[in-house]
Design a protein around this motif. Structure first.
Motif, PDB file in Angstrom:
ATOM      1  N   VAL A  37      -8.705  29.408   0.259  1.00 59.06           N
ATOM      2  CA  VAL A  37      -7.582  28.242   0.223  1.00 59.06           C
ATOM      3  C   VAL A  37      -6.497  28.531   0.883  1.00 59.06           C
ATOM      4  CG1 VAL A  37      -6.330  26.500  -1.234  1.00 59.06           C
ATOM      5  CG2 VAL A  37      -8.678  27.507  -1.930  1.00 59.06           C
ATOM      6  N   HIS A  38      -6.004  27.774   1.898  1.00 56.85           N
ATOM      7  CA  HIS A  38      -4.758  28.143   2.702  1.00 56.85           C
ATOM      8  C   HIS A  38      -4.003  27.114   2.550  1.00 56.85           C
ATOM      9  CE1 HIS A  38      -2.850  29.718   6.506  1.00 56.85           C
ATOM     10  NE2 HIS A  38      -2.402  28.271   6.790  1.00 56.85           N
ATOM     11  N   SER A  39      -2.367  27.482   2.187  1.00 56.75           N
ATOM     12  CA  SER A  39      -1.526  26.376   1.786  1.00 56.75           C
ATOM     13  C   SER A  39      -0.586  26.115   2.800  1.00 56.75           C
ATOM     14  CB  SER A  39      -0.735  26.359   0.574  1.00 56.75           C
ATOM     15  OG  SER A  39       0.105  27.665   0.728  1.00 56.75           O
ATOM     16  N   ALA A  40      -0.094  25.058   3.284  1.00 54.75           N
ATOM     17  CA  ALA A  40       0.830  24.747   4.401  1.00 54.75           C
ATOM     18  C   ALA A  40       1.761  23.713   4.097  1.00 54.75           C
ATOM     19  CB  ALA A  40      -0.116  24.542   5.443  1.00 54.75           C
ATOM     20  N   LYS A  41       2.799  23.565   4.819  1.00 57.12           N
ATOM     21  CA  LYS A  41       3.886  22.651   4.593  1.00 57.12           C
ATOM     22  C   LYS A  41       3.814  21.398   5.906  1.00 57.12           C
ATOM     23  CE  LYS A  41       6.512  21.459   2.707  1.00 57.12           C
ATOM     24  NZ  LYS A  41       6.414  20.575   1.545  1.00 57.12           N
ATOM     25  N   LEU A  42       3.780  20.396   5.562  1.00 63.02           N
ATOM     26  CA  LEU A  42       3.733  19.316   6.531  1.00 63.02           C
ATOM     27  C   LEU A  42       4.831  18.257   6.413  1.00 63.02           C
ATOM     28  CD1 LEU A  42       1.702  17.402   8.262  1.00 63.02           C
ATOM     29  CD2 LEU A  42       0.928  16.248   6.016  1.00 63.02           C
ATOM     30  N   PHE A  43       5.517  17.929   7.799  1.00 61.49           N
ATOM     31  CA  PHE A  43       6.649  17.080   7.696  1.00 61.49           C
ATOM     32  C   PHE A  43       6.337  16.355   8.689  1.00 61.49           C
ATOM     33  CE2 PHE A  43       8.511  21.413   6.861  1.00 61.49           C
ATOM     34  CZ  PHE A  43       9.209  21.427   5.748  1.00 61.49           C
ATOM     35  N   LEU A  44       6.672  14.986   8.165  1.00 54.51           N
ATOM     36  CA  LEU A  44       6.474  13.679   9.077  1.00 54.51           C
ATOM     37  C   LEU A  44       7.950  13.379   9.338  1.00 54.51           C
ATOM     38  CD1 LEU A  44       3.695  11.952   7.169  1.00 54.51           C
ATOM     39  CD2 LEU A  44       3.227  13.289   8.981  1.00 54.51           C
ATOM     40  N   ILE A  45       8.265  13.077  10.535  1.00 54.33           N
ATOM     41  CA  ILE A  45       9.697  13.018  10.956  1.00 54.33           C
ATOM     42  C   ILE A  45       9.724  11.818  12.132  1.00 54.33           C
ATOM     43  CG2 ILE A  45      11.553  14.090  12.000  1.00 54.33           C
ATOM     44  CD1 ILE A  45      10.301  16.758  11.438  1.00 54.33           C
ATOM     45  N   ASP A  46      10.452  10.791  11.453  1.00 57.58           N
ATOM     46  CA  ASP A  46      10.642   9.556  12.530  1.00 57.58           C
ATOM     47  C   ASP A  46      11.814  10.022  13.522  1.00 57.58           C
ATOM     48  OD1 ASP A  46       8.327   8.182  11.220  1.00 57.58           O
ATOM     49  OD2 ASP A  46       9.701   7.567   9.415  1.00 57.58           O
TER      50      ASP A  46
ATOM     51  N   GLU B   7      -4.453  16.618   2.475  1.00 55.77           N
ATOM     52  CA  GLU B   7      -3.033  16.406   2.385  1.00 55.77           C
ATOM     53  C   GLU B   7      -2.570  15.539   1.329  1.00 55.77           C
ATOM     54  OE1 GLU B   7      -1.784  14.188   5.975  1.00 55.77           O
ATOM     55  OE2 GLU B   7      -2.930  15.618   7.463  1.00 55.77           O
ATOM     56  N   HIS B   9       0.404  13.531  -0.351  1.00 60.16           N
ATOM     57  CA  HIS B   9       1.805  13.123  -0.073  1.00 60.16           C
ATOM     58  C   HIS B   9       2.472  12.510  -1.163  1.00 60.16           C
ATOM     59  CE1 HIS B   9       1.371  12.903   4.365  1.00 60.16           C
ATOM     60  NE2 HIS B   9       0.097  13.151   4.113  1.00 60.16           N
ATOM     61  N   GLU B  18      12.925  16.978  -0.754  1.00 63.00           N
ATOM     62  CA  GLU B  18      12.783  18.019   0.252  1.00 63.00           C
ATOM     63  C   GLU B  18      12.975  17.462   1.591  1.00 63.00           C
ATOM     64  OE1 GLU B  18       9.048  20.246   0.257  1.00 63.00           O
ATOM     65  OE2 GLU B  18       9.810  21.769   1.602  1.00 63.00           O
ATOM     66  N   VAL B  37      12.639  11.872   7.172  1.00 67.04           N
ATOM     67  CA  VAL B  37      11.635  12.929   7.012  1.00 67.04           C
ATOM     68  C   VAL B  37      10.788  12.717   5.510  1.00 67.04           C
ATOM     69  CG1 VAL B  37      11.431  15.435   6.991  1.00 67.04           C
ATOM     70  CG2 VAL B  37      13.230  14.177   8.433  1.00 67.04           C
ATOM     71  N   HIS B  38       9.750  13.322   5.713  1.00 68.20           N
ATOM     72  CA  HIS B  38       8.912  13.052   4.662  1.00 68.20           C
ATOM     73  C   HIS B  38       7.872  14.297   4.497  1.00 68.20           C
ATOM     74  CE1 HIS B  38       5.785  10.876   1.989  1.00 68.20           C
ATOM     75  NE2 HIS B  38       4.909  11.828   2.648  1.00 68.20           N
ATOM     76  N   SER B  39       8.041  14.981   3.399  1.00 67.86           N
ATOM     77  CA  SER B  39       7.450  16.400   3.199  1.00 67.86           C
ATOM     78  C   SER B  39       6.105  16.105   2.406  1.00 67.86           C
ATOM     79  CB  SER B  39       8.617  17.121   2.601  1.00 67.86           C
ATOM     80  OG  SER B  39       8.473  16.937   1.266  1.00 67.86           O
ATOM     81  N   ALA B  40       5.304  16.941   2.806  1.00 65.94           N
ATOM     82  CA  ALA B  40       3.807  16.846   1.997  1.00 65.94           C
ATOM     83  C   ALA B  40       3.239  18.299   1.919  1.00 65.94           C
ATOM     84  CB  ALA B  40       3.026  15.833   2.918  1.00 65.94           C
ATOM     85  N   LYS B  41       2.226  18.282   1.197  1.00 68.50           N
ATOM     86  CA  LYS B  41       1.443  19.672   1.085  1.00 68.50           C
ATOM     87  C   LYS B  41       0.239  19.433   1.694  1.00 68.50           C
ATOM     88  CE  LYS B  41       1.720  22.731  -0.349  1.00 68.50           C
ATOM     89  NZ  LYS B  41       2.207  23.939   0.095  1.00 68.50           N
ATOM     90  N   LEU B  42      -0.056  20.546   2.421  1.00 65.43           N
ATOM     91  CA  LEU B  42      -1.492  20.543   3.187  1.00 65.43           C
ATOM     92  C   LEU B  42      -2.203  21.632   2.593  1.00 65.43           C
ATOM     93  CD1 LEU B  42      -2.982  19.795   5.587  1.00 65.43           C
ATOM     94  CD2 LEU B  42      -1.705  21.244   6.756  1.00 65.43           C
ATOM     95  N   PHE B  43      -3.397  21.506   2.106  1.00 62.92           N
ATOM     96  CA  PHE B  43      -4.591  22.684   1.611  1.00 62.92           C
ATOM     97  C   PHE B  43      -5.697  22.516   2.661  1.00 62.92           C
ATOM     98  CE2 PHE B  43      -1.999  21.187  -2.244  1.00 62.92           C
ATOM     99  CZ  PHE B  43      -1.787  22.395  -2.581  1.00 62.92           C
ATOM    100  N   LEU B  67      -5.252  19.221  -7.721  1.00 62.15           N
ATOM    101  CA  LEU B  67      -4.108  19.263  -6.391  1.00 62.15           C
ATOM    102  C   LEU B  67      -3.106  18.207  -6.470  1.00 62.15           C
ATOM    103  CD1 LEU B  67      -6.805  20.409  -3.586  1.00 62.15           C
ATOM    104  CD2 LEU B  67      -4.985  21.855  -4.832  1.00 62.15           C
TER     105      LEU B  67
END
Lengths: 81, 81
Positions: A37-46, B7, B9, B18, B37-43, B67
């Motif tokens: 399992v690999h975790s990561a951050k996601l940002f949605l930017i308008d 994902e 959200h 955040e 800006v919207h932050s989210a986690k990704l696995f 999760l």
């Protein structure tokens, strides 16, 4: 208005305690066959711009200046319309 | 081996501190025209199965059981080969 998706991943070789713990927890819950399992951050930017090239360049700079730490992170950028 | 992208959200209306703070910091750094800006986690989860339907179902259950918190989160699942 353009929406940019920025994914910030840990570089290969950098310990990922969140990913490791999620894997452990899933195994404890009875899930089988989890290879990793690999975790990561996601940002949605308008962004106000409509130019996707400008948006990508701006997101690139945001990553360099704030969102990612080049020592441990690598990032990918995708522009949605 | 199948890789599943999950994902997680925050639901609409749930405060995203955040994301808000990233937006503030980017504005302080001089970036203009940021609408939000919207932050989210990704696995990224590697599963031993080769069947994409089985993988999706399993990921679905992982979200329900570990999760995501249904009160504040919504999730999306994509299966990569």
């Amino acid at each position: 208005m353009v929406r940019v998706r920025v994914e910030v991943h840990l570089r290969k070789g950098v310990t990922d305690p969140e990913g490791d713990n999620v894997q452990k927890a899933l195994t404890l819950l009875g899930f089988k066959g989890i290879g990793g399992v690999h975790s990561a951050k996601l940002f949605l930017i308008d962004l106000a711009t409509k130019d996707t090239k400008v948006a990508r360049k701006e997101a690139e700079e945001m990553c360099r200046r704030l969102l990612a730490n080049p020592v441990i992170h690598e990032y990918s950028i995708a522009v949605e319309k």
